[in-house]
Scaffold this active site. Structure first.
Site, short mmCIF file in Angstrom:
data_model
loop_
_atom_site.label_atom_id
_atom_site.label_comp_id
_atom_site.label_asym_id
_atom_site.label_seq_id
_atom_site.Cartn_x
_atom_site.Cartn_y
_atom_site.Cartn_z
CE1 TYR A 1 -9.20 -3.46 0.75
CE2 TYR A 1 -8.40 -1.46 -0.35
CZ TYR A 1 -8.21 -2.22 0.62
OH TYR A 1 -6.68 -2.99 0.81
CG PHE B 1 -13.23 1.03 7.78
CD1 PHE B 1 -12.62 0.58 6.27
CD2 PHE B 1 -13.70 0.74 8.75
CE1 PHE B 1 -12.99 -0.87 6.00
CE2 PHE B 1 -13.86 -0.76 8.50
CZ PHE B 1 -13.53 -1.25 7.18
CG HIS C 1 -4.86 -6.83 -0.08
ND1 HIS C 1 -5.81 -7.17 0.24
CD2 HIS C 1 -4.88 -7.56 -1.40
CE1 HIS C 1 -6.69 -7.75 -0.15
NE2 HIS C 1 -5.90 -8.48 -1.50
NE ARG D 1 -5.73 -12.76 5.29
CZ ARG D 1 -6.78 -11.45 5.10
NH1 ARG D 1 -6.71 -10.95 3.84
NH2 ARG D 1 -7.33 -11.54 5.87
NE ARG E 1 -2.02 -5.40 7.16
CZ ARG E 1 -3.13 -6.25 6.62
NH1 ARG E 1 -3.44 -7.56 7.85
NH2 ARG E 1 -3.44 -5.86 5.49
CB THR F 1 -7.00 -6.90 9.73
OG1 THR F 1 -7.20 -8.17 8.84
CG2 THR F 1 -6.88 -5.01 8.83
CE LYS G 1 -3.75 -2.55 2.75
NZ LYS G 1 -4.17 -2.50 3.57
N1 ATP Z 1 -11.91 -0.22 11.40
C1 ATP Z 1 -11.47 -0.16 10.12
N2 ATP Z 1 -11.22 1.52 10.01
C2 ATP Z 1 -9.82 1.48 9.19
N3 ATP Z 1 -9.54 1.17 8.46
C3 ATP Z 1 -10.09 -0.46 8.29
C4 ATP Z 1 -10.82 -0.87 9.40
N4 ATP Z 1 -10.77 -2.32 8.86
C5 ATP Z 1 -9.76 -2.41 8.25
N5 ATP Z 1 -9.64 -1.34 7.15
C6 ATP Z 1 -8.94 -1.46 6.06
O1 ATP Z 1 -9.35 -1.78 5.17
C7 ATP Z 1 -8.56 -3.42 4.64
C8 ATP Z 1 -9.56 -3.90 4.28
O2 ATP Z 1 -10.08 -5.15 5.93
P1 ATP Z 1 -10.13 -6.44 5.86
O3 ATP Z 1 -11.03 -6.20 6.69
O4 ATP Z 1 -10.44 -7.25 4.57
O5 ATP Z 1 -8.69 -7.05 6.06
P2 ATP Z 1 -7.56 -7.74 5.49
O6 ATP Z 1 -8.31 -8.31 4.78
O7 ATP Z 1 -6.28 -7.48 6.59
O8 ATP Z 1 -6.50 -6.50 4.41
P3 ATP Z 1 -6.72 -6.23 2.82
O9 ATP Z 1 -8.07 -7.07 2.46
O10 ATP Z 1 -6.15 -5.30 3.02
O11 ATP Z 1 -5.06 -7.36 3.05
C9 ATP Z 1 -7.68 -3.12 5.67
O12 ATP Z 1 -6.03 -3.65 5.50
C10 ATP Z 1 -7.39 -1.97 6.46
O13 ATP Z 1 -6.41 -1.30 5.86
#
Ligand code: ATP
Length: 150
Positions: free
Chosen positions: A51, A59, A117, A87, A104, A93, A11
């Site tokens: 997304y 968010f 991501h 992962r 992370r 996350t 990112k």
């Molecule tokens: N509560 C939150 N507040 C702000 N941003 C969030 C929050 N939850 C998730 N995100 C953002 O949205 C992205 C996607 O959320 P998801 O739940 O799909 O998590 P992830 O699968 O671990 O992340 P990614 O899809 O980026 O690998 C997260 O990586 C983060 O950047």
């Protein structure tokens, strides 16, 4: 058996903080194969598509602004179990819940600046690879393959 692939994206914060080499190193040294790689600016529509599943979250607007705030490094990594293991390499996350030793867990603090991501399922990986790369993967066999796989 078809070889598994994952869409991995550094990112904008990961690029700005100079973590590109470190992140690539972790996937490469684990034994995974790089099938595609590009540095690119992201259009808002592309970030929204990527997304789309999160579009109802509060968010979501901030997430899209974050992803388009600077260039990202888009990659396809291939190998046995790469989606689930990717992962694990990335960590939870929320970086505060990520174990040390994960990307992370080593390089991030906040969920909205979590550096990288990785696809969460094989099916989503295929969708994300199509969204970011179309058909343009590089077909090659690493010379080290017999030293990584039995
Ligand atoms: N509560 C939150 N507040 C702000 N941003 C969030 C929050 N939850 C998730 N995100 C953002 O949205 C992205 C996607 O959320 P998801 O739940 O799909 O998590 P992830 O699968 O671990 O992340 P990614 O899809 O980026 O690998 C997260 O990586 C983060 O950047």
């Amino acid at each position: 058996m078809a070889t598994e692939q994952s869409y991995i994206m550094i990112k904008p914060d990961g690029v700005q903080r100079g973590l590109v080499g470190e992140i690539i190193k972790r996937f490469e040294q684990r034994g995974y194969t790089l099938r595609a790689l590009k540095l690119q600016s992201v259009e808002r529509a592309q970030a929204e598509k990527h997304y789309a599943d999160l579009s109802s979250k509060p968010f979501f607007p901030a997430l899209v602004d974050y992803i388009i705030s600077g260039p990202v490094v888009a990659m396809v990594w291939e190998g046995k179990g790469v989606v689930a293991t990717g992962r694990k390499i990335i960590g939870a996350t929320n970086p505060l819940a990520s174990e040390p030793g994960t990307i992370r867990g080593d390089f991030a603090i906040e969920v909205g600046r979590n550096v990288i991501h990785g696809s969460d399922t094989v099916e989503n990986a295929q969708k994300e690879i199509a969204l970011w790369f179309g058909e343009s993967l590089v077909d090659w066999t690493p010379a080290a393959k017999p030293w990584i796989y039995e």
